[in-house]
Design a protein around this motif. Structure first.
Motif, PDB file in Angstrom:
ATOM      1  N   ALA A  70       0.851  -1.187   0.000  1.00  0.00           N
ATOM      2  CA  ALA A  70       0.000   0.000   0.000  1.00  0.00           C
ATOM      3  C   ALA A  70       0.884   1.233   0.000  1.00  0.00           C
ATOM      4  N   LEU A  71       0.625   2.132  -0.923  1.00  0.00           N
ATOM      5  CA  LEU A  71       1.386   3.371  -1.040  1.00  0.00           C
ATOM      6  C   LEU A  71       0.433   4.534  -0.863  1.00  0.00           C
ATOM      7  N   VAL A  72       0.695   5.390   0.116  1.00  0.00           N
ATOM      8  CA  VAL A  72      -0.146   6.558   0.371  1.00  0.00           C
ATOM      9  C   VAL A  72       0.742   7.791   0.304  1.00  0.00           C
ATOM     10  N   VAL A  73       0.473   8.665  -0.658  1.00  0.00           N
ATOM     11  CA  VAL A  73       1.308   9.849  -0.870  1.00  0.00           C
ATOM     12  C   VAL A  73       0.437  11.100  -0.860  1.00  0.00           C
ATOM     13  N   PRO A  74       0.679  12.041   0.035  1.00  0.00           N
ATOM     14  CA  PRO A  74      -0.033  13.319  -0.038  1.00  0.00           C
ATOM     15  C   PRO A  74       0.379  14.081  -1.299  1.00  0.00           C
ATOM     16  N   ARG A 122       1.160   5.220 -19.854  1.00  0.00           N
ATOM     17  CA  ARG A 122       0.084   4.401 -20.416  1.00  0.00           C
ATOM     18  C   ARG A 122      -0.863   3.979 -19.293  1.00  0.00           C
ATOM     19  N   SER A 123      -2.181   4.153 -19.468  1.00  0.00           N
ATOM     20  CA  SER A 123      -3.117   3.806 -18.393  1.00  0.00           C
ATOM     21  C   SER A 123      -4.328   3.064 -18.939  1.00  0.00           C
ATOM     22  N   ALA A 124      -4.996   2.244 -18.071  1.00  0.00           N
ATOM     23  CA  ALA A 124      -6.212   1.521 -18.433  1.00  0.00           C
ATOM     24  C   ALA A 124      -7.250   1.782 -17.359  1.00  0.00           C
ATOM     25  N   GLN A 125      -8.480   2.026 -17.764  1.00  0.00           N
ATOM     26  CA  GLN A 125      -9.531   2.338 -16.793  1.00  0.00           C
ATOM     27  C   GLN A 125      -9.903   1.084 -16.010  1.00  0.00           C
ATOM     28  N   ASP A 158      -3.477  -0.363  -9.030  1.00  0.00           N
ATOM     29  CA  ASP A 158      -4.808   0.228  -8.907  1.00  0.00           C
ATOM     30  C   ASP A 158      -4.666   1.476  -8.048  1.00  0.00           C
ATOM     31  N   ILE A 159      -5.178   2.590  -8.550  1.00  0.00           N
ATOM     32  CA  ILE A 159      -4.937   3.888  -7.912  1.00  0.00           C
ATOM     33  C   ILE A 159      -6.259   4.591  -7.639  1.00  0.00           C
ATOM     34  N   VAL A 160      -6.357   5.182  -6.450  1.00  0.00           N
ATOM     35  CA  VAL A 160      -7.451   6.099  -6.140  1.00  0.00           C
ATOM     36  C   VAL A 160      -6.831   7.379  -5.597  1.00  0.00           C
ATOM     37  N   VAL A 161      -7.493   8.499  -5.865  1.00  0.00           N
ATOM     38  CA  VAL A 161      -7.086   9.781  -5.295  1.00  0.00           C
ATOM     39  C   VAL A 161      -8.225  10.233  -4.396  1.00  0.00           C
ATOM     40  N   LEU A 162      -7.906  10.441  -3.113  1.00  0.00           N
ATOM     41  CA  LEU A 162      -8.921  10.688  -2.095  1.00  0.00           C
ATOM     42  C   LEU A 162      -8.851  12.106  -1.557  1.00  0.00           C
ATOM     43  N   ASN A 163     -10.004  12.595  -1.155  1.00  0.00           N
ATOM     44  CA  ASN A 163     -10.102  13.817  -0.381  1.00  0.00           C
ATOM     45  C   ASN A 163     -10.700  13.421   0.955  1.00  0.00           C
ATOM     46  N   ALA A 164     -10.167  13.927   2.051  1.00  0.00           N
ATOM     47  CA  ALA A 164     -10.638  13.506   3.368  1.00  0.00           C
ATOM     48  C   ALA A 164     -10.818  14.713   4.271  1.00  0.00           C
ATOM     49  N   LYS A 165     -11.818  14.608   5.169  1.00  0.00           N
ATOM     50  CA  LYS A 165     -12.082  15.689   6.111  1.00  0.00           C
ATOM     51  C   LYS A 165     -11.368  15.499   7.437  1.00  0.00           C
ATOM     52  N   GLU A 166     -11.097  14.248   7.797  1.00  0.00           N
ATOM     53  CA  GLU A 166     -10.366  14.011   9.049  1.00  0.00           C
ATOM     54  C   GLU A 166      -9.677  12.652   8.972  1.00  0.00           C
ATOM     55  N   SER A 167      -8.613  12.501   9.757  1.00  0.00           N
ATOM     56  CA  SER A 167      -7.731  11.348   9.620  1.00  0.00           C
ATOM     57  C   SER A 167      -8.375  10.047  10.072  1.00  0.00           C
ATOM     58  N   ASN A 168      -9.238  10.091  11.102  1.00  0.00           N
ATOM     59  CA  ASN A 168      -9.877   8.854  11.555  1.00  0.00           C
ATOM     60  C   ASN A 168     -10.695   8.219  10.440  1.00  0.00           C
ATOM     61  N   LYS A 196      -5.350  20.732   3.244  1.00  0.00           N
ATOM     62  CA  LYS A 196      -6.241  20.447   2.116  1.00  0.00           C
ATOM     63  C   LYS A 196      -5.533  19.700   0.985  1.00  0.00           C
ATOM     64  N   MET A 197      -4.602  18.850   1.359  1.00  0.00           N
ATOM     65  CA  MET A 197      -3.948  18.024   0.360  1.00  0.00           C
ATOM     66  C   MET A 197      -4.788  16.788   0.066  1.00  0.00           C
ATOM     67  N   LYS A 198      -4.572  16.232  -1.108  1.00  0.00           N
ATOM     68  CA  LYS A 198      -5.252  15.003  -1.509  1.00  0.00           C
ATOM     69  C   LYS A 198      -4.330  13.819  -1.198  1.00  0.00           C
ATOM     70  N   PHE A 199      -4.868  12.611  -1.346  1.00  0.00           N
ATOM     71  CA  PHE A 199      -4.088  11.417  -1.030  1.00  0.00           C
ATOM     72  C   PHE A 199      -4.093  10.463  -2.223  1.00  0.00           C
ATOM     73  N   PHE A 200      -2.916  10.294  -2.767  1.00  0.00           N
ATOM     74  CA  PHE A 200      -2.695   9.365  -3.875  1.00  0.00           C
ATOM     75  C   PHE A 200      -2.438   7.991  -3.252  1.00  0.00           C
ATOM     76  N   VAL A 201      -3.333   7.039  -3.522  1.00  0.00           N
ATOM     77  CA  VAL A 201      -3.270   5.735  -2.859  1.00  0.00           C
ATOM     78  C   VAL A 201      -3.163   4.653  -3.925  1.00  0.00           C
ATOM     79  N   ALA A 202      -2.173   3.791  -3.801  1.00  0.00           N
ATOM     80  CA  ALA A 202      -1.950   2.736  -4.794  1.00  0.00           C
ATOM     81  C   ALA A 202      -1.818   1.384  -4.112  1.00  0.00           C
ATOM     82  N   LYS A 203      -2.348   0.371  -4.749  1.00  0.00           N
ATOM     83  CA  LYS A 203      -2.078  -1.010  -4.366  1.00  0.00           C
ATOM     84  C   LYS A 203      -1.904  -1.824  -5.635  1.00  0.00           C
ATOM     85  N   VAL A 204      -1.413  -3.041  -5.490  1.00  0.00           N
ATOM     86  CA  VAL A 204      -1.061  -3.845  -6.653  1.00  0.00           C
ATOM     87  C   VAL A 204      -2.278  -4.583  -7.191  1.00  0.00           C
TER      88      VAL A 204
END
Length: 438
Positions: A70-74, A122-125, A158-168, A196-204
């Motif tokens: 799991a990779l989590v990058v602000p 190169r990317s695939a949906q 597989d990548i998602v970019v998240l916006n979050a209001k609080e860490s919990n 107000k940073m976003k979170f780039f989250v990746a897993k295999v």
């Protein structure tokens, strides 16, 4: 930051003839280098930056089952699929080899024939979920204060970019969705949420990874625009109580990159060291770095290399060609010339208590060259019957002692041990008293 970022035995070397036209014409024969392989788990990051545009490459040195990765990058902005691609590990290896601190050697000439100077995407949906699943998940995500801003697959990730209001809520969302986040993440995620940073989250994506044929995870590269020139490192401290090594390679069209929130000092360089260091350069450099790090109270970044990519002196590897530089993220190249790419190599050894903030950089117009460079001087071992030769031989014990003192100061090694090992080949022309000197 990065659950762990990765860690040509250099080929040939050219004898360089120098006339010392300027202070940076070092010359000599390249012998060895102190690259990332010296450190068990050295994180490596490449940043190509011009103005507000950044291309960031992270090398994943993950150890374990890839299904647990799991990779989590602000990140400062929401990234789309066409802003992310899978990079090449070889490019980071090339940057490492080119910029690594190096050992060079000189051979004294016959003092009777020359003037001797003893210079000390190169990317695939991703497949879309069913309508019923989407509604249910969106409701759950909103209750946790998490919004999925983007979702896609790139290569084996597989990548998602998240916006979050609080860490919990963010940590809960990550755990529910199969991301193994270590304890302590909540405290370190909260400052990024406040910014107000976003979170780039990746897993295999296991199916894509199996099809790729790669044994190791490849680097991830992301491109974006932001006035913020930062590198998040605090998340990399979550599951480690030990100090960590980070190598940052910054590519700029202007000049050196500098840290603005931590002090940067040059690694000790241009030191003459005893000949036996040739056989243990890695051990020498690690000891010297640790010694320097301790003396600086563990609160600095060390500059190990700063040079224009169009040249090197001496070269520990060939400069990257334009195609390799583009793969490293250099987007401003408009010709086959590398002269407008300046490389800065920073080495940071960090821990939570000594580096409580992320790294903040700025571009500068400083084009001064620098490299971590250590020198072996082989004494002349032939007959030297002239007066200059005799004077040269008398000067050698003092030179060897100075090399020993320098090595002890740099590394913290015991001077008695260094003196015992700092011998030179004995020639029949060397006076008898020198044959027993150590």
């Amino acid at each position: 930051m990065f659950k762990r970022l990765s860690k040509l035995l250099i080929i040939v070397f050219i004898a360089v003839i120098c006339f010392v036209p300027s202070a940076w014409a070092f010359c000599g024969f390249y012998v060895s280098k102190a690259d990332a392989k010296l450190y068990n788990k050295a994180s490596q990051v490449v940043i190509a930056r011009d103005g507000k545009r950044t291309v960031l490459t992270m090398a994943n040195d993950y150890q374990g089952d890839v299904k647990d990765f799991a990779l989590v990058v602000p990140v400062p902005v929401v990234l789309k699929a066409d802003q992310v691609r899978v990079g090449e590990s070889k490019i980071i290896e090339r940057l490492d080899a080119f910029s690594a601190p190096r050992l060079v050697e000189y051979f004294d000439e016959d003092p009777c024939e020359t003037n001797y100077f003893n210079d000390s995407l190169r990317s695939a949906q991703a497949p879309a979920p069913t309508a019923q699943e989407s509604v249910s998940r969106r409701r759950s995500d909103r209750s946790l204060g998490v919004t999925i801003e983007a979702k896609f697959t790139v290569g084996e990730y597989d990548i998602v970019v998240l916006n979050a209001k609080e860490s919990n809520g963010l940590v809960t969302w990550l755990n529910i969705n199969g991301y193994k986040i270590p304890k302590g993440a909540k405290q370190l995620l909260q400052p990024y949420i406040r910014q107000k940073m976003k979170f780039f989250v990746a897993k295999v994506n296991l199916a894509e990874f199996d099809k790729s044929g790669y044994e190791f995870l490849r680097p991830l590269t992301m491109a974006f625009e932001s006035p913020k020139f930062i590198l998040p490192i605090r998340l990399g401290m979550i599951n480690s109580t030990n100090e960590q090594d980070l190598l940052v390679y910054i590519l700029s069209p202007k000049g050196q990159a500098e840290l603005t929130n931590y002090r940067t000092v040059n690694i000790p360089s241009d030191a003459d060291v005893p000949l036996f260091v040739k056989d243990e350069f890695g051990s020498f450099y690690k000891s010297m770095f640790q010694n320097s790090y301790t003396k600086e109270n563990k609160k600095v970044a060390f500059l190990e290399y700063a040079w224009n990519m169009g040249s090197c002196d001496p070269c520990s590897a060939e400069p990257l060609n334009p195609e390799e530089l583009r793969k490293a993220g250099v987007f401003w190249l408009d010709s086959s010339v590398n002269s407008n790419v300046f490389l800065t190599r920073l080495h940071v050894r960090y821990s939570r208590d000594k580096f409580p903030e992320d790294l903040m950089f700025q571009e500068t117009a400083n084009n001064q060259f620098f490299q971590g460079r250590y020198v072996l001087h082989h004494p002349f071992n032939g007959e030297a019957k002239c007066d200059a030769g005799k004077q040269y031989q008398r000067s050698l014990p003092r030179r060897f002692e100075q090399e020993s003192q320098t090595l002890a100061k740099l590394t913290g090694w015991k001077i008695q041990d260094i003196r015992r090992r700092n011998n030179v080949p004995v020639s029949s022309s060397i006076p008898w008293w020198r044959r027993f000197w150590f």
